[in-house]
Design an enzyme around this catalytic site. Sequence first.
Site, short mmCIF file in Angstrom:
data_model
loop_
_atom_site.label_atom_id
_atom_site.label_comp_id
_atom_site.label_asym_id
_atom_site.label_seq_id
_atom_site.Cartn_x
_atom_site.Cartn_y
_atom_site.Cartn_z
N HIS A 140 38.43 30.35 57.26
CA HIS A 140 39.10 30.85 56.14
C HIS A 140 38.49 32.16 56.02
N TRP A 169 29.82 34.50 60.35
CA TRP A 169 29.87 35.86 60.42
C TRP A 169 29.33 36.15 59.08
N CYS A 250 31.16 40.88 43.21
CA CYS A 250 29.89 41.23 44.09
C CYS A 250 30.48 42.08 45.23
N ALA A 254 29.82 46.29 47.00
CA ALA A 254 29.58 46.48 48.25
C ALA A 254 30.70 47.12 48.78
N GLU A 376 34.34 42.81 54.47
CA GLU A 376 34.65 42.81 53.39
C GLU A 376 36.15 43.14 52.91
N ASP A 380 44.38 46.04 56.34
CA ASP A 380 45.51 45.44 55.81
C ASP A 380 45.69 44.71 54.72
P1 TGC Z 1 43.73 36.32 43.54
O1 TGC Z 1 44.43 35.51 42.77
O2 TGC Z 1 43.90 37.99 43.88
O3 TGC Z 1 42.15 36.26 42.73
C1 TGC Z 1 41.63 35.37 42.30
C2 TGC Z 1 40.74 35.43 41.19
O4 TGC Z 1 39.50 36.55 41.58
C3 TGC Z 1 39.91 37.54 40.47
N1 TGC Z 1 39.66 38.80 41.31
C4 TGC Z 1 38.75 39.68 41.28
N2 TGC Z 1 37.70 39.71 40.27
C5 TGC Z 1 36.86 40.74 40.49
N3 TGC Z 1 37.18 41.90 41.34
C6 TGC Z 1 38.12 41.73 42.30
N4 TGC Z 1 38.27 42.60 43.20
C7 TGC Z 1 39.03 40.74 42.20
N5 TGC Z 1 39.99 40.28 43.03
C8 TGC Z 1 40.50 39.16 42.46
C9 TGC Z 1 41.39 37.45 39.97
O5 TGC Z 1 41.34 38.20 38.87
C10 TGC Z 1 41.41 36.13 39.81
O6 TGC Z 1 40.54 35.87 38.61
P2 TGC Z 1 40.99 34.34 37.66
O7 TGC Z 1 39.96 34.50 36.81
O8 TGC Z 1 42.21 34.42 37.42
O9 TGC Z 1 40.91 33.16 38.76
O10 TGC Z 1 43.18 35.64 44.77
P3 TGC Z 1 43.75 35.25 46.11
O11 TGC Z 1 43.18 34.19 46.75
O12 TGC Z 1 45.23 35.52 46.11
O13 TGC Z 1 43.06 36.64 46.94
C11 TGC Z 1 43.63 37.25 47.73
C12 TGC Z 1 42.65 38.50 48.42
C13 TGC Z 1 43.34 38.85 49.86
C14 TGC Z 1 42.80 39.58 47.64
C15 TGC Z 1 41.43 38.01 48.60
O14 TGC Z 1 41.21 36.67 48.96
C16 TGC Z 1 40.75 39.00 49.55
O15 TGC Z 1 40.13 40.04 48.96
N6 TGC Z 1 40.19 38.82 50.94
C17 TGC Z 1 39.36 39.50 51.63
C18 TGC Z 1 38.17 38.58 51.85
C19 TGC Z 1 37.14 39.44 51.75
O16 TGC Z 1 36.95 40.53 51.60
N7 TGC Z 1 35.84 38.54 52.50
C20 TGC Z 1 34.60 39.21 52.48
C21 TGC Z 1 33.57 38.32 52.67
S1 TGC Z 1 31.90 39.19 52.67
C22 TGC Z 1 31.77 40.08 53.67
O17 TGC Z 1 32.61 40.52 54.38
C23 TGC Z 1 30.35 40.89 53.87
S2 TGC Z 1 30.00 41.86 55.03
C24 TGC Z 1 28.55 42.74 54.51
C25 TGC Z 1 27.87 43.60 55.18
O18 TGC Z 1 27.62 43.13 56.37
O19 TGC Z 1 28.01 44.85 55.02
P1 FAD Z 2 41.45 36.60 59.55
O1 FAD Z 2 41.54 36.36 57.96
O2 FAD Z 2 41.62 35.32 60.46
O3 FAD Z 2 42.32 38.05 59.95
C1 FAD Z 2 42.59 38.27 60.99
C2 FAD Z 2 43.69 39.54 61.05
O4 FAD Z 2 44.94 38.68 60.33
C3 FAD Z 2 43.25 40.51 60.34
O5 FAD Z 2 43.90 41.71 60.75
C4 FAD Z 2 44.13 40.47 58.98
O6 FAD Z 2 44.13 41.53 58.09
C5 FAD Z 2 45.34 39.81 59.18
N1 FAD Z 2 45.89 38.75 58.17
C6 FAD Z 2 45.25 37.63 57.36
N2 FAD Z 2 45.95 37.21 56.57
C7 FAD Z 2 47.14 38.41 56.55
C8 FAD Z 2 48.34 38.44 55.51
N3 FAD Z 2 48.33 37.47 54.60
N4 FAD Z 2 49.02 39.41 55.68
C9 FAD Z 2 48.65 40.17 56.88
N5 FAD Z 2 47.63 40.34 57.63
C10 FAD Z 2 46.75 39.19 57.53
N6 FAD Z 2 31.33 37.30 55.64
C11 FAD Z 2 30.66 36.98 54.61
O7 FAD Z 2 30.98 35.96 53.75
N7 FAD Z 2 29.41 37.62 54.34
C12 FAD Z 2 28.84 38.37 55.30
O8 FAD Z 2 27.75 38.51 55.36
C13 FAD Z 2 29.75 38.92 56.38
N8 FAD Z 2 29.41 39.74 57.36
C14 FAD Z 2 30.08 39.96 58.44
C15 FAD Z 2 29.61 40.79 59.77
C16 FAD Z 2 30.24 40.79 60.66
C17 FAD Z 2 29.28 41.53 61.83
C18 FAD Z 2 31.53 40.49 60.70
C19 FAD Z 2 32.41 40.61 61.92
C20 FAD Z 2 31.92 39.83 59.54
C21 FAD Z 2 31.40 39.54 58.44
N9 FAD Z 2 31.75 38.69 57.43
C22 FAD Z 2 31.08 38.20 56.29
C23 FAD Z 2 33.09 38.21 57.61
C24 FAD Z 2 34.21 39.18 57.19
O9 FAD Z 2 34.35 39.33 55.89
C25 FAD Z 2 35.69 38.25 57.72
O10 FAD Z 2 35.54 38.67 59.20
C26 FAD Z 2 36.97 39.06 57.14
O11 FAD Z 2 37.02 38.99 55.95
C27 FAD Z 2 38.30 38.99 57.95
O12 FAD Z 2 38.23 37.48 58.00
P2 FAD Z 2 38.54 36.70 59.30
O13 FAD Z 2 37.61 37.26 60.57
O14 FAD Z 2 38.47 35.18 59.36
O15 FAD Z 2 39.96 37.22 59.71
#
Ligand code: TGC
Ligand code: FAD
Length: 397
Positions: A140, A169, A250, A254, A376, A380
């Site tokens: 996920h 990751w 958060c 970021a 983050e 897309d």
């Molecule tokens: P959705 O229905 O959109 O929202 C669920 C609840 O969350 C609230 N919400 C937010 N609140 C504050 N700020 C935002 N930007 C918010 N976006 C949504 C929303 O209001 C709702 O609240 P409630 O109270 O009604 O429950 O949720 P969904 O499941 O449909 O979400 C879809 C989507 C695609 C938007 C979301 O899952 C998403 O953004 N996916 C991307 C995942 C992601 O960004 N992962 C990051 C992992 S951390 C990381 O990558 C760190 S790397 C750090 C580094 O090394 O620099």
């Molecule tokens: P997937 O979700 O499997 O997505 C694969 C591809 O499918 C993407 O191109 C995506 O856009 C596309 N896709 C998925 N769903 C859809 C849709 N509904 N419609 C259209 N396209 C779609 N996470 C943390 O929690 N904490 C961290 O500190 C952190 N650090 C990271 C550091 C590194 C170096 C890396 C590589 C990743 C890190 N991550 C961290 C994870 C990062 O946030 C995820 O890799 C990212 O959110 C994408 O998730 P995934 O890799 O599982 O790709």
Amino acid sequence: PVPFDWKDPLGSHNNFTEEELAVAETAESYCQERLLPRVLEAYRNEEYDPKILQEMGELGLLGATIQGYECTGVSSVASGLITRAVERVDSGYRSGQSVQSSLVMGGIDEFGTEEQKEKFLPGMAKGKILGCFGLTEPNHGSDPGSMESVAKPHPTKEGYYSLSGSKTWITNSPIADVLLIWAKLQETGKIRGFLVERSQCPPGTLETPKLPHKNGLRASITGMIHMDSIPVPHAMMLPHVEGLRGPFSCLNSARFGIAWGTIGALEDCISRSRDYALTRRQFKNNPIAKYQLVQKKLADATTDAAFGIQAALQVGRLKDEGKVAPEMISMIKRQNCDRALVNARCLQEIFGGNAVSDEYHIGRHVSNLFVTQTYEGQSDIHALILGRAITGIQAFV
Ligand code: TGC
Ligand code: FAD
């Protein structure tokens, strides 16, 4: 007429306060003098020195927007200028700093108890306590709402949860002292944040192996988190938020930082490719900067960098006035990451064969910028967040 400054084409420095300029100066000097000389070896050997966070802490560069708790309490724009300075050297160094500052300290500050803030924030601000943020799981990533990590009532310890699941990751996980883990509370099915202290985990309950052999972000350390029935005191759950709003709040900070940071990386690419184009001579001893196709690459990149900073600045000002919509942050995160990657890749061509040598730095930025476009919220996914806000129809599922 006012002379044009290719380093600041739209004169953004006129929009920064004296304090913001001073913060930027401190950050830029540190990054150029102390980080740049280390980056090639760190990247080659896939090494991250945790002392970097202590050095940043001594300069007040961690959790810098937080008021109190030994943090500097600067504006969002100043924090953006910090990430721009750090990422001008390397996206991996910015990653380490962002996770500590926005994702972990920010989460504790916004949703923690007074005791949690007193316990963690001052040490984290000094880089003496290192944090990581566990949201993504092996199955996920883009859809964290489907996570499987779970916190159940502990079967034997009163006042404790038992936390199990896997994260992957995760930046800084192998070196983190405190792990902010997002997991579903079994009783409610709602996502909650848990502060897991490595030193308090019984043997065999927590493993954080490093993920080696990355082809980007090699100067940052990334790992997994395996949790097998970790006892976590109730007092270590963040009490003031439940659901995805917790981690996404958060992430707003970021992602905002990445929007500034990636432009810093692009600006470094522009500066290096401009220098190279002015010195490299081909065809009748002309510098390649004389050729129109080379100039267009520089013009495109410089324009996107300048627009990117102006957009980030606008969002930063609105953020501090409490007028920012999360979609604004999706817009600048996506646009700046995408444009930085496309332009860096294009500028790479200016170096010809030398682009392949890491001593020219451009290939490292290109590899890193692919990662920034992915984490983050992949670009897309941010397009779909914007599409939902524009049409009122969600296209994720
Ligand atoms: P959705 O229905 O959109 O929202 C669920 C609840 O969350 C609230 N919400 C937010 N609140 C504050 N700020 C935002 N930007 C918010 N976006 C949504 C929303 O209001 C709702 O609240 P409630 O109270 O009604 O429950 O949720 P969904 O499941 O449909 O979400 C879809 C989507 C695609 C938007 C979301 O899952 C998403 O953004 N996916 C991307 C995942 C992601 O960004 N992962 C990051 C992992 S951390 C990381 O990558 C760190 S790397 C750090 C580094 O090394 O620099
Ligand atoms: P997937 O979700 O499997 O997505 C694969 C591809 O499918 C993407 O191109 C995506 O856009 C596309 N896709 C998925 N769903 C859809 C849709 N509904 N419609 C259209 N396209 C779609 N996470 C943390 O929690 N904490 C961290 O500190 C952190 N650090 C990271 C550091 C590194 C170096 C890396 C590589 C990743 C890190 N991550 C961290 C994870 C990062 O946030 C995820 O890799 C990212 O959110 C994408 O998730 P995934 O890799 O599982 O790709």
